[in-house]
Enzyme design. Structure first.
Site, PDB file in Angstrom:
ATOM      1  N   GLY A 260       0.829  -1.213   0.000  1.00  0.00           N
ATOM      2  CA  GLY A 260       0.000   0.000   0.000  1.00  0.00           C
ATOM      3  C   GLY A 260       0.855   1.251   0.000  1.00  0.00           C
TER       4      GLY A 260
ATOM      5  CB  SER B 134       0.911   3.892  -5.744  1.00  0.00           C
ATOM      6  OG  SER B 134       2.167   3.388  -6.074  1.00  0.00           O
TER       7      SER B 134
ATOM      8  CD  GLU C 172       8.134  -2.997  -4.773  1.00  0.00           C
ATOM      9  OE1 GLU C 172       7.940  -2.479  -3.651  1.00  0.00           O
ATOM     10  OE2 GLU C 172       7.446  -2.741  -5.768  1.00  0.00           O
TER      11      GLU C 172
HETATM   12  C1  LIG Z   1       1.735  -3.371 -12.960  1.00  0.00           C
HETATM   13  C2  LIG Z   1       1.858  -2.413 -11.821  1.00  0.00           C
HETATM   14  C3  LIG Z   1       1.739  -2.877 -10.529  1.00  0.00           C
HETATM   15  C4  LIG Z   1       1.833  -1.983  -9.464  1.00  0.00           C
HETATM   16  N1  LIG Z   1       1.672  -2.465  -8.185  1.00  0.00           N
HETATM   17  C5  LIG Z   1       1.723  -1.600  -7.145  1.00  0.00           C
HETATM   18  C6  LIG Z   1       1.490  -2.078  -5.814  1.00  0.00           C
HETATM   19  O1  LIG Z   1       1.266  -3.268  -5.584  1.00  0.00           O
HETATM   20  N2  LIG Z   1       1.509  -1.183  -4.805  1.00  0.00           N
HETATM   21  C7  LIG Z   1       1.773   0.140  -5.005  1.00  0.00           C
HETATM   22  O2  LIG Z   1       1.809   0.893  -4.028  1.00  0.00           O
HETATM   23  N3  LIG Z   1       1.970   0.637  -6.259  1.00  0.00           N
HETATM   24  C8  LIG Z   1       1.952  -0.211  -7.323  1.00  0.00           C
HETATM   25  N4  LIG Z   1       2.150   0.263  -8.609  1.00  0.00           N
HETATM   26  C9  LIG Z   1       2.307   1.692  -8.810  1.00  0.00           C
HETATM   27  C10 LIG Z   1       3.690   2.133  -9.231  1.00  0.00           C
HETATM   28  O3  LIG Z   1       4.589   2.056  -8.154  1.00  0.00           O
HETATM   29  C11 LIG Z   1       3.534   3.577  -9.752  1.00  0.00           C
HETATM   30  O4  LIG Z   1       2.770   3.504 -10.945  1.00  0.00           O
HETATM   31  C12 LIG Z   1       4.858   4.218 -10.034  1.00  0.00           C
HETATM   32  O5  LIG Z   1       5.575   4.431  -8.852  1.00  0.00           O
HETATM   33  C13 LIG Z   1       4.676   5.554 -10.772  1.00  0.00           C
HETATM   34  O6  LIG Z   1       3.777   6.366 -10.118  1.00  0.00           O
HETATM   35  P1  LIG Z   1       2.560   7.035 -10.910  1.00  0.00           P
HETATM   36  O7  LIG Z   1       1.822   5.970 -11.629  1.00  0.00           O
HETATM   37  O8  LIG Z   1       1.803   7.872  -9.930  1.00  0.00           O
HETATM   38  O9  LIG Z   1       3.229   7.952 -12.013  1.00  0.00           O
HETATM   39  P2  LIG Z   1       3.868   9.399 -11.799  1.00  0.00           P
HETATM   40  O10 LIG Z   1       4.656   9.400 -10.546  1.00  0.00           O
HETATM   41  O11 LIG Z   1       2.787  10.405 -11.944  1.00  0.00           O
HETATM   42  O12 LIG Z   1       4.864   9.485 -13.012  1.00  0.00           O
HETATM   43  C14 LIG Z   1       4.423   9.796 -14.341  1.00  0.00           C
HETATM   44  C15 LIG Z   1       5.661   9.939 -15.228  1.00  0.00           C
HETATM   45  O13 LIG Z   1       6.461  11.061 -14.762  1.00  0.00           O
HETATM   46  C16 LIG Z   1       7.789  10.642 -14.475  1.00  0.00           C
HETATM   47  N5  LIG Z   1       8.289  11.343 -13.291  1.00  0.00           N
HETATM   48  C17 LIG Z   1       7.649  11.487 -12.106  1.00  0.00           C
HETATM   49  N6  LIG Z   1       8.434  12.158 -11.227  1.00  0.00           N
HETATM   50  C18 LIG Z   1       9.589  12.436 -11.886  1.00  0.00           C
HETATM   51  C19 LIG Z   1      10.801  13.092 -11.507  1.00  0.00           C
HETATM   52  N7  LIG Z   1      10.976  13.603 -10.294  1.00  0.00           N
HETATM   53  N8  LIG Z   1      11.785  13.184 -12.433  1.00  0.00           N
HETATM   54  C20 LIG Z   1      11.637  12.680 -13.691  1.00  0.00           C
HETATM   55  N9  LIG Z   1      10.495  12.054 -14.099  1.00  0.00           N
HETATM   56  C21 LIG Z   1       9.500  11.915 -13.213  1.00  0.00           C
HETATM   57  C22 LIG Z   1       7.685   9.149 -14.191  1.00  0.00           C
HETATM   58  O14 LIG Z   1       8.921   8.496 -14.420  1.00  0.00           O
HETATM   59  C23 LIG Z   1       6.599   8.728 -15.158  1.00  0.00           C
HETATM   60  O15 LIG Z   1       7.142   8.505 -16.440  1.00  0.00           O
HETATM   61  C24 LIG Z   1       2.063  -0.594  -9.690  1.00  0.00           C
HETATM   62  C25 LIG Z   1       2.191  -0.140 -11.009  1.00  0.00           C
HETATM   63  C26 LIG Z   1       2.087  -1.019 -12.063  1.00  0.00           C
HETATM   64  C27 LIG Z   1       2.213  -0.487 -13.462  1.00  0.00           C
END
Ligand SMILES: Cc1cc2nc3c(=O)[nH]c(=O)nc-3n(C[C@H](O)[C@H](O)[C@H](O)COP(=O)(O)OP(=O)(O)OC[C@H]3O[C@@H](n4cnc5c(N)ncnc54)[C@H](O)[C@@H]3O)c2cc1C
Length: 385
Positions: free
Chosen positions: A132, A134, A250
């Protein structure tokens, strides 16, 4: 024969390597007849009965102390086992997170009572956990989580939302990163980790359908969820340090290079046939193996750091960044190769497998931290940030 057989550049201690034969023998029987497009799911594949069977064999919690039901073995032994699970495409998703990171986290930060309560059922393959972290506006910027737990006379009252939570709809518990004091401006300060029983009143789990048509991750809502005081894991306000250690567990495993290995093996089997064998395919096979082999050596070196009790955060980020690149290259390059051929020559199962892996491949460099975030960590490791 599998691609894995050609990748041995780094030695694994013989007593741990010895486990491989037994695991292979078991998996060859257990996975017999399962089509490649199903096996390609591997650590996204869910089968709780399979997890219980692994638990009965003593193959879960392999690195955890025997007094909590674990195997008391080294991280190398776990590496060998996990590598074989991935290589065969075993459906390990149900226990994956509990085995990989929740139990080690509880072992490191939990109270004695928490260790005795949570770890033995994880090792038996009976208790499944989800991550938990994101939230809708807190992914890469994890320190901005808004889910909040307020202390009350009986423990905690939790409100907020998590998203993308893998397998929440099939899990018993979530380890949630939440704010327990201060405000969003305090960032890393005032965050804590709580173990949330997902059956409690006020918890709503809503699966999300992904591009491949499957629902493997979820939204999770907390509406005045009452948690006992001992839901807190580790120290109040130390959640950031703990979650950083959890992310090293992880990111450090071989699952960050082998997500396309079943597809690669299925394609290699085709390339070994007279219709499949072309000069271009042989070159491509060599190119992929030339990238996988050093990556595997690096990944084993990360395991070596775990075996020494270190927390290889930057090294794991480096291997994950490079590893997911190869995981994504494999379906793209195989698609290019197959495009140049006569359709009637291509085995249908190879196409099904390619179809599935192509649809999930974009997620390889998102899950567990995006490429940009990992590169930021590597830059910090180089003293550049
Ligand atoms: C298949 C899958 C399983 C997952 N399972 C889990 C889970 O079990 N538990 C959980 O908690 N989360 C989970 N996640 C979530 C995952 O950890 C997040 O999707 C990831 O950390 C990115 O966050 P976001 O989706 O909010 O994208 P954002 O953080 O909004 O990012 C969007 C884009 O902007 C870029 N970006 C963001 N900040 C910066 C920066 N400072 N510098 C440069 N570029 C940047 C990112 O690289 C990305 O390309 C899962 C995701 C997927 C796809």
């Amino acid at each position: 024969m599998s691609a894995l057989d050609s990748l041995s550049l780094t030695a694994i201690p013989p007593e741990d390597e010895a486990l491989r034969g037994e695991v292979r023998e078991f998996l060859a029987r257990a996975m017999q007849g399962v089509p490649a497009h199903v096996r390609a799911k591997s650590w996204s594949g869910y089968d709780s009965a399979f997890s219980r069977e692994l638990g009965r064999k003593g193959w879960l919690g392999l690195t955890l102390p025997k007094e909590y039901g674990g195997g008391g073995r080294s991280p190398y032994a776990r590496y060998v086992m996990v590598e074989e699970f991935l290589n065969f495409g075993a459906p390990v998703g149900s226990h994956w997170i509990a085995d990989r990171q929740s139990a080690p986290l509880i072992l490191k930060y939990g109270s004695e009572a928490q260790k005795r309560f949570y770890i033995p059922p994880i090792c038996r393959g009976e208790s499944f956990f989800c991550i938990g972290m994101s939230e809708p506006n807190a992914g890469s910027d994890l320190a901005s989580v808004k889910a909040r737990a307020i202390p009350d006379a009986n423990g905690w009252i939790l409100n907020g939302q998590k998203i993308w939570t893998t397998n929440a709809h099939n899990c018993h518990y979530m380890i949630a990163l939440v704010r327990t004091s201060g405000t969003a401006e305090d960032r890393q300060k005032g965050l804590s980790q709580l173990i949330v029983d997902l059956k409690l009143p006020g918890v709503t789990v809503r699966p999300i359908r992904d591009l491949s048509g499957e629902s493997h991750f979820c939204e999770v809502f907390f509406d005045n969820v009452r948690l006992p005081a001992d839901a807190l894991i580790g120290a109040e306000g130390k959640g950031w340090e703990q979650v950083t250690a959890e992310l090293a567990f992880e990111r450090s495993g071989p699952e960050r290079l082998y997500s396309s290995i079943v597809l690669f093996d299925e394609w290699l089997a085709f390339v070994r046939t007279p219709q499949g064998r072309t000069r271009e395919a042989l070159e491509l096979a060599g190119r992929i193996v030339a990238q996988l082999a050093p990556l595997r050596a690096m990944s084993i070196a990360v395991t070596g750091k775990l075996a020494k009790g270190e927390s290889p955060i930057v090294e794991a980020a480096l291997v994950k960044d490079l590893g997911t690149g190869v995981e994504q290259l494999i379906p793209a390059a195989i698609a290019d190769d197959l495009y140049s051929r006569q359709p009637q020559d291509i085995p249908m199962e190879l196409l099904h497998t390619l179809d599935y892996v192509t649809q999930v491949a974009p997620s390889f460099s998102l899950r567990g931290g995006t490429r940009d975030i990992l590169r930021g960590m590597i830059a910090r490791g180089l003293g550049l940030r």
